[in-house]
Design a protein around this motif. Structure first.
Motif, mmCIF file in Angstrom:
data_model
loop_
_atom_site.group_PDB
_atom_site.id
_atom_site.type_symbol
_atom_site.label_atom_id
_atom_site.label_comp_id
_atom_site.label_asym_id
_atom_site.label_seq_id
_atom_site.Cartn_x
_atom_site.Cartn_y
_atom_site.Cartn_z
ATOM 1 N N LEU A 27 0.770 -1.291 -0.056
ATOM 2 C CA LEU A 27 -0.027 0.067 0.028
ATOM 3 C C LEU A 27 1.033 1.166 0.026
ATOM 4 C CD1 LEU A 27 -2.988 1.174 0.209
ATOM 5 C CD2 LEU A 27 -2.353 0.838 2.785
ATOM 6 N N PHE A 28 0.791 2.210 -0.966
ATOM 7 C CA PHE A 28 1.421 3.460 -1.202
ATOM 8 C C PHE A 28 0.409 4.620 -0.752
ATOM 9 C CE2 PHE A 28 3.315 0.233 -3.852
ATOM 10 C CZ PHE A 28 4.638 0.328 -3.423
ATOM 11 N N LEU A 29 0.767 5.339 0.274
ATOM 12 C CA LEU A 29 -0.204 6.547 0.847
ATOM 13 C C LEU A 29 0.949 7.506 0.768
ATOM 14 C CD1 LEU A 29 -1.897 4.880 3.741
ATOM 15 C CD2 LEU A 29 -2.597 5.251 1.444
ATOM 16 N N CYS A 30 0.866 8.337 -0.367
ATOM 17 C CA CYS A 30 2.102 9.474 -0.525
ATOM 18 C C CYS A 30 1.506 10.682 -0.169
ATOM 19 C CB CYS A 30 2.581 9.232 -1.976
ATOM 20 S SG CYS A 30 3.359 7.501 -2.283
ATOM 21 N N GLY A 31 2.269 11.572 0.530
ATOM 22 C CA GLY A 31 1.780 12.853 0.609
ATOM 23 C C GLY A 31 2.914 13.882 1.315
ATOM 24 N N ARG A 32 2.304 14.817 2.132
ATOM 25 C CA ARG A 32 3.141 15.662 2.806
ATOM 26 C C ARG A 32 2.713 15.950 4.095
ATOM 27 N NH1 ARG A 32 1.526 20.851 -0.837
ATOM 28 N NH2 ARG A 32 -0.047 19.560 -2.083
ATOM 29 N N TYR A 33 3.506 16.415 5.082
ATOM 30 C CA TYR A 33 3.194 16.748 6.254
ATOM 31 C C TYR A 33 3.481 18.287 6.616
ATOM 32 C CZ TYR A 33 3.288 11.811 7.837
ATOM 33 O OH TYR A 33 3.172 10.610 7.710
ATOM 34 N N ALA A 34 2.459 18.865 7.043
ATOM 35 C CA ALA A 34 2.398 20.470 7.288
ATOM 36 C C ALA A 34 3.825 20.750 7.776
ATOM 37 C CB ALA A 34 1.385 20.705 8.201
ATOM 38 N N ASP A 35 4.394 19.978 8.680
ATOM 39 C CA ASP A 35 5.643 20.332 9.407
ATOM 40 C C ASP A 35 6.820 20.023 8.699
ATOM 41 O OD1 ASP A 35 5.625 18.041 10.103
ATOM 42 O OD2 ASP A 35 5.747 18.374 12.067
ATOM 43 N N GLY A 36 6.548 19.182 7.493
ATOM 44 C CA GLY A 36 7.820 18.955 6.681
ATOM 45 C C GLY A 36 8.199 17.481 7.144
ATOM 46 N N LYS A 37 8.034 17.224 8.409
ATOM 47 C CA LYS A 37 8.248 15.534 8.619
ATOM 48 C C LYS A 37 7.342 15.200 9.639
ATOM 49 C CE LYS A 37 10.870 17.403 12.707
ATOM 50 N NZ LYS A 37 10.430 18.742 12.524
ATOM 51 N N GLY A 38 7.031 13.962 9.755
ATOM 52 C CA GLY A 38 5.805 13.394 10.474
ATOM 53 C C GLY A 38 5.961 11.730 10.485
ATOM 54 N N ARG A 39 4.943 11.239 11.117
ATOM 55 C CA ARG A 39 5.092 9.793 11.223
ATOM 56 C C ARG A 39 3.421 9.585 11.473
ATOM 57 N NH1 ARG A 39 8.865 6.756 10.095
ATOM 58 N NH2 ARG A 39 8.246 4.938 11.492
ATOM 59 N N THR A 40 2.959 8.642 10.768
ATOM 60 C CA THR A 40 1.705 8.396 10.817
ATOM 61 C C THR A 40 1.287 6.984 11.415
ATOM 62 O OG1 THR A 40 1.115 9.817 9.273
ATOM 63 C CG2 THR A 40 -0.584 8.303 9.599
ATOM 64 N N GLY A 41 0.410 6.577 12.215
ATOM 65 C CA GLY A 41 0.222 5.297 12.812
ATOM 66 C C GLY A 41 -0.848 4.670 11.559
#
Length: 140
Positions: free
Chosen positions: A68-82
């Protein structure tokens, strides 16, 4: 009957990838998203949901998983998602571009090849730009 009602509003994702505003049908209506824009969609709050079905005719007997490829961007430029798929937590991932796919066993698929994906964002808003998957065959 009830089975067809359960599919009401669940988009079929025929693969391999949806980009920009084309991701909108896979964003759960109750799912913590702002209105879709041309490039994709920003999350609203800490949790957001995706909901779609795989195209049954694309799944062959030798397939055992999907990436599964969920591609995007984080508002702060870096982030992690559970990432949780159909109730099972798969871990925390960076959902940027160029990241490896998230391996999802096909045994996790719900009835009618459904995927219910919950994203728990750490550290601010997440903007999803594309949703894709590749089916994975058993090694020969």
């Amino acid at each position: 009957g009830a089975e067809l009602l359960a599919l009401d509003g669940v988009a079929t994702h025929e693969g391999p990838a949806l980009r920009g505003a084309a991701v909108a049908p896979c964003l759960a209506r109750d799912g913590g998203w702002q209105p879709a824009e041309d490039w994709g969609c920003w999350s609203r709050g800490d949790t957001s949901r995706l909901r779609f079905r795989l195209f049954l005719e694309h799944i062959m007997p030798n397939h055992h998983a999907l990436d599964l490829f969920l591609c995007g961007r984080y508002a702060d430029g870096k982030g992690r998602t559970g990432v949780t798929v159909n109730g099972r937590s798969l871990g925390e991932f960076s959902l940027g571009h160029g990241e490896p796919g998230i391996r999802v066993p096909l045994a996790l698929l719900g009835q009618y090849e459904r995927l219910e994906i919950t994203l728990n964002h750490r550290g601010g808003d997440y903007g999803i730009e594309s949703i894709g998957y590749d089916l994975v065959s058993h090694e020969i």
